[in-house]
Scaffold this motif. Structure first.
Motif, PDB file in Angstrom:
ATOM      1  N   MET A   1       0.822  -1.217   0.000  1.00 37.57           N
ATOM      2  CA  MET A   1       0.000   0.000   0.000  1.00 37.57           C
ATOM      3  C   MET A   1       0.857   1.268   0.000  1.00 37.57           C
ATOM      4  O   MET A   1       2.035   1.243   0.357  1.00 37.57           O
ATOM      5  CB  MET A   1      -0.907   0.016   1.239  1.00 37.57           C
ATOM      6  N   ALA A   2       0.228   2.362  -0.424  1.00 34.21           N
ATOM      7  CA  ALA A   2       0.810   3.692  -0.210  1.00 34.21           C
ATOM      8  C   ALA A   2       0.125   4.193   1.052  1.00 34.21           C
ATOM      9  O   ALA A   2      -1.056   4.560   1.015  1.00 34.21           O
ATOM     10  CB  ALA A   2       0.506   4.597  -1.386  1.00 34.21           C
ATOM     11  N   ILE A   3       0.838   4.183   2.170  1.00 35.52           N
ATOM     12  CA  ILE A   3       0.179   4.476   3.462  1.00 35.52           C
ATOM     13  C   ILE A   3      -0.488   5.852   3.414  1.00 35.52           C
ATOM     14  O   ILE A   3      -1.603   6.029   3.919  1.00 35.52           O
ATOM     15  CB  ILE A   3       1.185   4.410   4.636  1.00 35.52           C
ATOM     16  N   HIS A   4       0.179   6.831   2.761  1.00 37.40           N
ATOM     17  CA  HIS A   4      -0.365   8.199   2.797  1.00 37.40           C
ATOM     18  C   HIS A   4      -1.669   8.329   2.011  1.00 37.40           C
ATOM     19  O   HIS A   4      -2.343   9.341   2.114  1.00 37.40           O
ATOM     20  CB  HIS A   4       0.670   9.206   2.285  1.00 37.40           C
ATOM     21  N   ARG A   5      -2.023   7.272   1.241  1.00 41.60           N
ATOM     22  CA  ARG A   5      -3.295   7.320   0.497  1.00 41.60           C
ATOM     23  C   ARG A   5      -4.437   6.643   1.252  1.00 41.60           C
ATOM     24  O   ARG A   5      -5.565   6.634   0.785  1.00 41.60           O
ATOM     25  CB  ARG A   5      -3.126   6.651  -0.882  1.00 41.60           C
ATOM     26  N   GLU A   6      -4.140   6.034   2.382  1.00 45.83           N
ATOM     27  CA  GLU A   6      -5.219   5.446   3.195  1.00 45.83           C
ATOM     28  C   GLU A   6      -5.953   6.588   3.903  1.00 45.83           C
ATOM     29  O   GLU A   6      -5.322   7.578   4.304  1.00 45.83           O
ATOM     30  CB  GLU A   6      -4.635   4.462   4.224  1.00 45.83           C
TER      31      GLU A   6
ATOM     32  N   PHE B   1      -7.122   7.391   6.807  1.00 52.19           N
ATOM     33  CA  PHE B   1      -6.654   7.955   8.088  1.00 52.19           C
ATOM     34  C   PHE B   1      -5.447   8.875   7.857  1.00 52.19           C
ATOM     35  O   PHE B   1      -5.359   9.972   8.426  1.00 52.19           O
ATOM     36  CB  PHE B   1      -6.294   6.804   9.035  1.00 52.19           C
ATOM     37  N   TYR B   2      -4.512   8.432   7.023  1.00 44.46           N
ATOM     38  CA  TYR B   2      -3.300   9.231   6.785  1.00 44.46           C
ATOM     39  C   TYR B   2      -3.584  10.408   5.844  1.00 44.46           C
ATOM     40  O   TYR B   2      -2.957  11.458   5.960  1.00 44.46           O
ATOM     41  CB  TYR B   2      -2.156   8.337   6.281  1.00 44.46           C
ATOM     42  N   GLN B   3      -4.540  10.239   4.931  1.00 43.43           N
ATOM     43  CA  GLN B   3      -4.906  11.377   4.065  1.00 43.43           C
ATOM     44  C   GLN B   3      -5.421  12.534   4.907  1.00 43.43           C
ATOM     45  O   GLN B   3      -5.150  13.687   4.621  1.00 43.43           O
ATOM     46  CB  GLN B   3      -5.991  10.951   3.080  1.00 43.43           C
ATOM     47  N   ARG B   4      -6.141  12.166   5.982  1.00 46.45           N
ATOM     48  CA  ARG B   4      -6.663  13.235   6.841  1.00 46.45           C
ATOM     49  C   ARG B   4      -5.522  13.910   7.601  1.00 46.45           C
ATOM     50  O   ARG B   4      -5.558  15.104   7.862  1.00 46.45           O
ATOM     51  CB  ARG B   4      -7.699  12.678   7.836  1.00 46.45           C
ATOM     52  N   LEU B   5      -4.471  13.131   7.943  1.00 45.71           N
ATOM     53  CA  LEU B   5      -3.347  13.702   8.693  1.00 45.71           C
ATOM     54  C   LEU B   5      -2.448  14.551   7.808  1.00 45.71           C
ATOM     55  O   LEU B   5      -1.841  15.513   8.264  1.00 45.71           O
ATOM     56  CB  LEU B   5      -2.469  12.590   9.277  1.00 45.71           C
ATOM     57  N   MET B   6      -2.289  14.143   6.541  1.00 48.44           N
ATOM     58  CA  MET B   6      -1.350  14.843   5.652  1.00 48.44           C
ATOM     59  C   MET B   6      -1.971  14.990   4.270  1.00 48.44           C
ATOM     60  O   MET B   6      -1.504  14.361   3.320  1.00 48.44           O
ATOM     61  CB  MET B   6       0.012  14.141   5.624  1.00 48.44           C
ATOM     62  N   PRO B   7      -3.026  15.803   4.173  1.00 46.77           N
ATOM     63  CA  PRO B   7      -3.726  15.929   2.896  1.00 46.77           C
ATOM     64  C   PRO B   7      -2.802  16.531   1.837  1.00 46.77           C
ATOM     65  O   PRO B   7      -1.969  17.378   2.145  1.00 46.77           O
ATOM     66  CB  PRO B   7      -4.892  16.890   3.212  1.00 46.77           C
ATOM     67  N   GLY B   8      -2.957  16.057   0.615  1.00 47.54           N
ATOM     68  CA  GLY B   8      -2.225  16.676  -0.499  1.00 47.54           C
ATOM     69  C   GLY B   8      -0.801  16.165  -0.673  1.00 47.54           C
ATOM     70  O   GLY B   8      -0.108  16.578  -1.599  1.00 47.54           O
ATOM     71  N   LEU B   9      -0.329  15.254   0.200  1.00 44.57           N
ATOM     72  CA  LEU B   9       1.044  14.744   0.041  1.00 44.57           C
ATOM     73  C   LEU B   9       1.133  13.935  -1.255  1.00 44.57           C
ATOM     74  O   LEU B   9       0.273  13.102  -1.541  1.00 44.57           O
ATOM     75  CB  LEU B   9       1.408  13.854   1.238  1.00 44.57           C
ATOM     76  N   SER B  10       2.188  14.202  -2.031  1.00 42.76           N
ATOM     77  CA  SER B  10       2.353  13.476  -3.294  1.00 42.76           C
ATOM     78  C   SER B  10       3.710  12.760  -3.300  1.00 42.76           C
ATOM     79  O   SER B  10       4.750  13.384  -3.061  1.00 42.76           O
ATOM     80  CB  SER B  10       2.254  14.487  -4.441  1.00 42.76           C
ATOM     81  N   LEU B  11       3.683  11.456  -3.555  1.00 47.83           N
ATOM     82  CA  LEU B  11       4.909  10.645  -3.643  1.00 47.83           C
ATOM     83  C   LEU B  11       4.766   9.808  -4.910  1.00 47.83           C
ATOM     84  O   LEU B  11       4.225   8.689  -4.874  1.00 47.83           O
ATOM     85  CB  LEU B  11       5.029   9.751  -2.404  1.00 47.83           C
ATOM     86  N   PRO B  12       5.194  10.333  -6.054  1.00 49.56           N
ATOM     87  CA  PRO B  12       4.854   9.728  -7.343  1.00 49.56           C
ATOM     88  C   PRO B  12       5.281   8.274  -7.507  1.00 49.56           C
ATOM     89  O   PRO B  12       4.482   7.446  -7.975  1.00 49.56           O
ATOM     90  CB  PRO B  12       5.555  10.620  -8.370  1.00 49.56           C
ATOM     91  N   GLU B  13       6.512   7.922  -7.101  1.00 48.33           N
ATOM     92  CA  GLU B  13       6.955   6.520  -7.306  1.00 48.33           C
ATOM     93  C   GLU B  13       6.167   5.577  -6.409  1.00 48.33           C
ATOM     94  O   GLU B  13       5.824   4.458  -6.812  1.00 48.33           O
ATOM     95  CB  GLU B  13       8.453   6.371  -7.014  1.00 48.33           C
ATOM     96  N   THR B  14       5.885   6.017  -5.192  1.00 47.03           N
ATOM     97  CA  THR B  14       5.101   5.200  -4.258  1.00 47.03           C
ATOM     98  C   THR B  14       3.711   4.963  -4.836  1.00 47.03           C
ATOM     99  O   THR B  14       3.197   3.830  -4.825  1.00 47.03           O
ATOM    100  CB  THR B  14       4.994   5.934  -2.901  1.00 47.03           C
TER     101      THR B  14
END
Ligand SMILES: Cc1ncc(COP(=O)(O)O)c(C=O)c1O
Length: 376
Positions: free
Chosen positions: A321-326, A328-341
């Motif tokens: 998974m891409a953790i930042h796209r789950e 719960f984490y989207q709410r903590l860090m909205p808009g974070l982009s990690l293209p390769e992940t």
């Protein structure tokens, strides 16, 4: 059904668990100690401390390293959610860094730009059984005075050069979940060379007690333990450790069997224009917790391939998974982009692989994948 994995356990493990039960000592005791010593010896670390699972091993390592509220820990987002959860459990903040496209492990070129005055540690992940570039992570960490807590959940038995994973970082945490190299049902373990940290982890895993039951029992005294700080019940049982001792004896055989199958997959899938097979950087060995392929542009959609294989009784999983796209984490860090992940999370697919898988089963997976992957 061809499962995604099948733990390599049998009568010996069942007997060891039965013997532990009949011994009368079921919770953390002599078999946990024996298992810890055997793992420490296997990886070449001074200490091994068994825990209830890898997430709790990571949590205790963070606490032993003095990490808490206000601190940042750099880690990849391309991992199982437990990596980042353990950092939040310690009260610290995960700072996600993108991955290297080929190895799916943390891109070490992106670590330094992510370091801030609040950074205390780096948590590389040995993804799917392949070690991250730990020598580079260590050199960055020592330059900036940071601790390295390696999430090696799937990587017991992996190596870098002459070094075994478990002997290379300040703390290394393993999982014994049934999808890992060897299993205790559930279970985890930390290795470290730091005497004081090992002692603190032992105290924290058992409610903060100054003395373990085993030590008290062996001392033959009535000494009463003290509780100096807030601890947890993160203990492994002697039933699990008994299974782990037998499993550790099988580890090298299990890993060789997995490597034979992985290399056969590489050879037989290598000619498929829609499939990218795993890359193992020079000097590293892979435990192949899973066999992970990347679907190239032009293949049928991953969901359709997975469904098609399921109709043939072949289990598959999305890659990692891409953790930042789950959510719960989207709410903590909205808009974070990690293209390769994000690309890897969308394009990767795990195929069945386990010691005991027959070549006929593997051929069936390969043929079925080839048929499902062609765009309609
Ligand atoms: C990379 C990684 N970290 C941590 C964990 C958590 O391990 P456990 O289930 O033993 O807590 C896993 C488990 O799948 C994992 O793959």
């Amino acid at each position: 059904m061809i499962p995604i994995t099948r733990p390599c356990v049998g009568e010996e493990e069942a007997k060891a668990a039965g013997d532990a039960i009949l011994s009368g000592w079921l919770s953390q005791g002599p078999r946990v100690q024996e298992f810890e010593e055997a793992v420490a010896d296997y990886v070449g670390a001074r200490h091994a401390i068994a825990t209830s699972n890898c997430t709790t091993a990571l949590h205790l390592s963070l606490l032993a390293a003095g990490i808490g509220p206000g601190d940042e820990v750099i880690c990849p987002s391309f991992s199982f959610i437990a990596t980042a959860n353990s950092i939040l459990h310690a009260g610290a903040t995960p700072v996600f860094v993108d991955i290297d496209r080929a190895s799916y492990t943390i891109d070490t070129n992106l670590i330094e730009p992510a370091i801030s005055s609040r950074t205390k540690a780096i948590m590389p992940v040995d993804q799917i059984g392949l070690a991250a570039d730990i020598p580079s992570v260590r050199s960055i960490a020592s330059h900036h005075g940071l601790t390295v807590i390696e999430d090696a959940a799937p990587s017991l038995g992996a190596t870098i050069g002459e070094g075994r994973i478990g002997a290379l970082s300040d703390y290394t945490c393993f999982s014994f979940h049934p999808r890992k190299s060897i299993t205790t049902g559930e279970g985890g373990l930390v290795t470290t060379d730091d005497d004081a940290a090992a002692a603190r982890i032992r105290v924290l895993r058992s409610h903060g007690a100054s003395t373990s039951d085993l030590e008290r029992h062996r001392s033959g005294t009535t000494a009463i333990e003290q509780y100096e700080e807030l601890g947890f019940n993160y203990r492994m049982t002697d039933i699990q450790a008994a299974v782990g001792i037998v499993q550790l004896g099988r580890l090298d055989g299990i890993l060789s069997a997995r490597r034979v199958l992985a290399e056969r997959y590489n050879r037989l899938l290598g000619g498929n224009a829609f499939v990218e097979t795993p890359v193992v950087p020079a000097g590293r060995t892979h435990t192949y917790q899973s066999y992970c392929v990347r679907l190239r542009d032009g293949s049928a959609p991953r969901a359709a391939i997975m469904e098609e294989l399921a109709t043939k009784n072949i289990a598959t999983r999305r890659g990692v998974m891409a953790i930042h796209r789950e959510p719960f984490y989207q709410r903590l860090m909205p808009g974070l982009s990690l293209p390769e992940t994000e690309r890897a999370a969308e394009e990767t697919l795990l195929l069945p692989l386990y010691a005991g898988m027959t070549f006929d089963e593997q051929d069936f997976v390969i043929e079925s994948l080839a048929a499902a992957i062609r765009p309609s």
